[in-house]
Scaffold this active site. Structure first.
Site, PDB file in Angstrom:
ATOM      1  N   GLY A   1      20.606  54.602  14.332  1.00  0.00           N
ATOM      2  CA  GLY A   1      19.496  55.258  13.647  1.00  0.00           C
ATOM      3  C   GLY A   1      19.859  56.672  13.212  1.00  0.00           C
ATOM      4  O   GLY A   1      19.486  57.121  12.127  1.00  0.00           O
TER       5      GLY A   1
ATOM      6  N   CYS B   1      15.999  62.757  25.144  1.00  0.00           N
ATOM      7  CA  CYS B   1      17.034  63.601  24.563  1.00  0.00           C
ATOM      8  C   CYS B   1      17.011  64.988  25.176  1.00  0.00           C
ATOM      9  O   CYS B   1      17.982  65.716  25.071  1.00  0.00           O
ATOM     10  CB  CYS B   1      16.851  63.715  23.060  1.00  0.00           C
ATOM     11  SG  CYS B   1      16.538  62.139  22.301  1.00  0.00           S
TER      12      CYS B   1
ATOM     13  N   SER C   1      16.819  51.244  13.944  1.00  0.00           N
ATOM     14  CA  SER C   1      17.891  51.169  14.936  1.00  0.00           C
ATOM     15  C   SER C   1      17.718  49.929  15.794  1.00  0.00           C
ATOM     16  O   SER C   1      16.590  49.530  16.100  1.00  0.00           O
ATOM     17  CB  SER C   1      17.867  52.422  15.809  1.00  0.00           C
ATOM     18  OG  SER C   1      18.797  52.301  16.864  1.00  0.00           O
ATOM     19  N   GLY C   2      18.840  49.321  16.211  1.00  0.00           N
ATOM     20  CA  GLY C   2      18.778  48.089  16.986  1.00  0.00           C
ATOM     21  C   GLY C   2      18.312  48.265  18.418  1.00  0.00           C
ATOM     22  O   GLY C   2      17.515  47.479  18.923  1.00  0.00           O
TER      23      GLY C   2
ATOM     24  N   THR D   1      34.910  48.161   8.610  1.00  0.00           N
ATOM     25  CA  THR D   1      34.728  46.723   8.822  1.00  0.00           C
ATOM     26  C   THR D   1      33.388  46.447   9.491  1.00  0.00           C
ATOM     27  O   THR D   1      33.015  47.120  10.455  1.00  0.00           O
ATOM     28  CB  THR D   1      35.887  46.169   9.687  1.00  0.00           C
ATOM     29  OG1 THR D   1      37.107  46.494   9.023  1.00  0.00           O
ATOM     30  CG2 THR D   1      35.781  44.673   9.879  1.00  0.00           C
TER      31      THR D   1
HETATM   32  C1  LIG Z   1      16.203  56.613  19.026  1.00  0.00           C
HETATM   33  C2  LIG Z   1      15.739  57.261  17.788  1.00  0.00           C
HETATM   34  C3  LIG Z   1      16.646  57.672  16.793  1.00  0.00           C
HETATM   35  C4  LIG Z   1      18.124  57.560  16.974  1.00  0.00           C
HETATM   36  O1  LIG Z   1      18.586  56.235  16.920  1.00  0.00           O
HETATM   37  P1  LIG Z   1      20.036  55.913  17.555  1.00  0.00           P
HETATM   38  O2  LIG Z   1      20.269  54.495  17.163  1.00  0.00           O
HETATM   39  O3  LIG Z   1      19.912  56.127  19.015  1.00  0.00           O
HETATM   40  O4  LIG Z   1      20.988  56.848  16.918  1.00  0.00           O
HETATM   41  C5  LIG Z   1      16.155  58.243  15.658  1.00  0.00           C
HETATM   42  N1  LIG Z   1      14.839  58.403  15.475  1.00  0.00           N
HETATM   43  C6  LIG Z   1      13.942  58.015  16.383  1.00  0.00           C
HETATM   44  C7  LIG Z   1      12.497  58.208  16.109  1.00  0.00           C
HETATM   45  C8  LIG Z   1      14.351  57.437  17.575  1.00  0.00           C
HETATM   46  O5  LIG Z   1      13.454  57.084  18.490  1.00  0.00           O
END
Ligand SMILES: *Cc1c(COP(=O)(O)O)cnc(C)c1O
Length: 388
Positions: free
Chosen positions: A73, A324, A199-200, A237
């Protein structure tokens, strides 16, 4: 993770689900080929990636050509903002202090390169009024970046209204939908945004895979230069197993979203009601327009971090403020942005539930928090001062 744990930190990350793990496994060993190859295992891997792109697009009401895979993400957020300023050549960015660090730090970096950042003001309920965007926007703006759902307080922003305003001015709009996908319905076309990050690992896929959805017709500059992957815009890749995991996670997350949300929401309401019975306690963020699993509660007179550490000893995984900022002594930037004093912000605890949690989990969490808050307050000088 040890079975005795109650995991209630789903905004930080989620467990990889059985169906996701199963979808990924064949691409580690049975078919590990590079999708760029000419032989049949390679074309089968390429087909899998194509299928994933098409299915993810369908789930989010986007087109396959609008889906670009990224490593996470954070990368999607960086790409969206940095490329938008490059594409437009304009010098101002509009965002808010509620954003994830992936957006905030990108903007702060661009500020050192001469860009001007405008932060939209945010009321105490954590929901920005589109009217504020109307006041701030202008033809000098490169991009507006406003998250769909907040990772700390769970509030949901009026992004589609903001997109309309942006388009009146011909300004690009990006939304960080990392917390929204799977928790609330996300329709790329209906939202009307130009770029959307996901994000996964927040939706039961592994850490290290994400995507940026980019509206057709926007020729976003390349973010990673190299091979022809992702039409040359994000070379490297393809991570085939993780892409297949992301596909499965999004398929699962967008199936029965409402039914799942209803269940998680009922747990959240029980949790919030239980915790607000403790005196000098407040819910942070709007009570209704928030993610179904999010409860962010401040307990006056104590530190959220101490509370989270003591809860760990009772087998409960939750977060103080935001994951964080764990280890930081600074109060959360989001809680400051909605106007909390340092005392209230420091006492914040974020509990994020998922469909794997039960009523018994919630009752145990409430019981333990009630007990620990009383203990911590008994030895808190701030609490004693208040009591006098
Ligand atoms: C977790 C998060 C991200 C970051 O995603 P990652 O895949 O951990 O880099 C960005 N924005 C929000 C709102 C998130 O909760």
């Amino acid at each position: 993770m040890d079975k005795r744990y109650i995991y209630a930190d789903n905004a930080a990350t989620t467990k990889v689900s059985d169906s996701v793990l199963k979808a990924m496994m064949p691409y580690f060993q049975d078919n590990f080929a590079n999708p760029s190859g000419l032989y049949s295992p390679a074309t089968s891997a390429a087909r899998a990636v194509r299928q994933a792109r098409a299915d993810i697009a369908k789930c989010l009401n986007a087109e396959p050509g609008e889906v670009f895979f990224t490593s996470c993400g954070t990368e999607a957020d960086n790409w969206a903002i940095k490329s938008a300023v490059e594409l437009t050549g304009k010098k101002r960015i509009i965002t808010s202090k509620l954003e994830h660090h992936a957006v905030l730090k990108t903007c702060e970096y661009l500020q050192t390169k001469g860009f001007e950042i405008t932060y939209l003001p945010c009321p105490e309920n954590g929901i920005i009024e589109p009217e504020e965007l109307k006041k701030a926007i202008g033809n000098d703006v490169a991009v507006v970046s406003i998250m769909l759902a907040n990772n700390e307080i769970g509030t949901i922003q009026k992004v589609s209204e903001m997109a309309k305003i942006c388009h009146e001015y011909g300004v690009l709009i990006h939304t960080d939908a990392v917390q929204a996908v799977g928790n609330i319905p996300v329709d790329f076309k209906a939202l009307g945004v130009d770029m959307l990050s996901l994000s996964g690992h927040k939706i039961h896929a592994p850490k290290g895979i994400g995507a940026l959805i980019v509206r057709k017709g926007i020729n976003l500059p390349s973010f990673i230069h190299g091979g022809k992957q992702e039409v040359g815009k994000r070379a490297g890749t393809e991570n085939v197993p993780y892409i297949m995991g992301l596909r499965q996670a999004i398929l699962d997350a967008t199936t029965d979203t409402e039914k799942r949300s209803e269940y998680v929401l009922s747990l959240r309401e029980r949790l919030i009601d239980g915790l607000l019975k403790i005196e000098m306690t407040r819910l942070n963020g709007d009570r209704d327009n928030r993610l179904p699993g999010n409860a962010n509660i401040s307990f006056y007179g104590i530190e959220g971090e101490s509370l989270a550490l003591l809860l760990d000893m009772k087998g409960i995984c939750v977060s103080s403020g935001s994951a964080c900022t764990t280890g930081d002594t600074e109060p959360s930037h989001v809680l400051k942005a909605i106007g909390l004093s340092d005392e209230w912000a420091k006492g914040a605890l974020r509990i994020t539930l998922s469909e794997e949690n039960t009523i018994e989990d919630v009752d145990y969490i409430v019981e333990m928090i009630t007990e620990i808050v009383a203990k911590l307050r008994a030895s808190s000088t701030l609490w004693k001062k208040t009591a006098l």
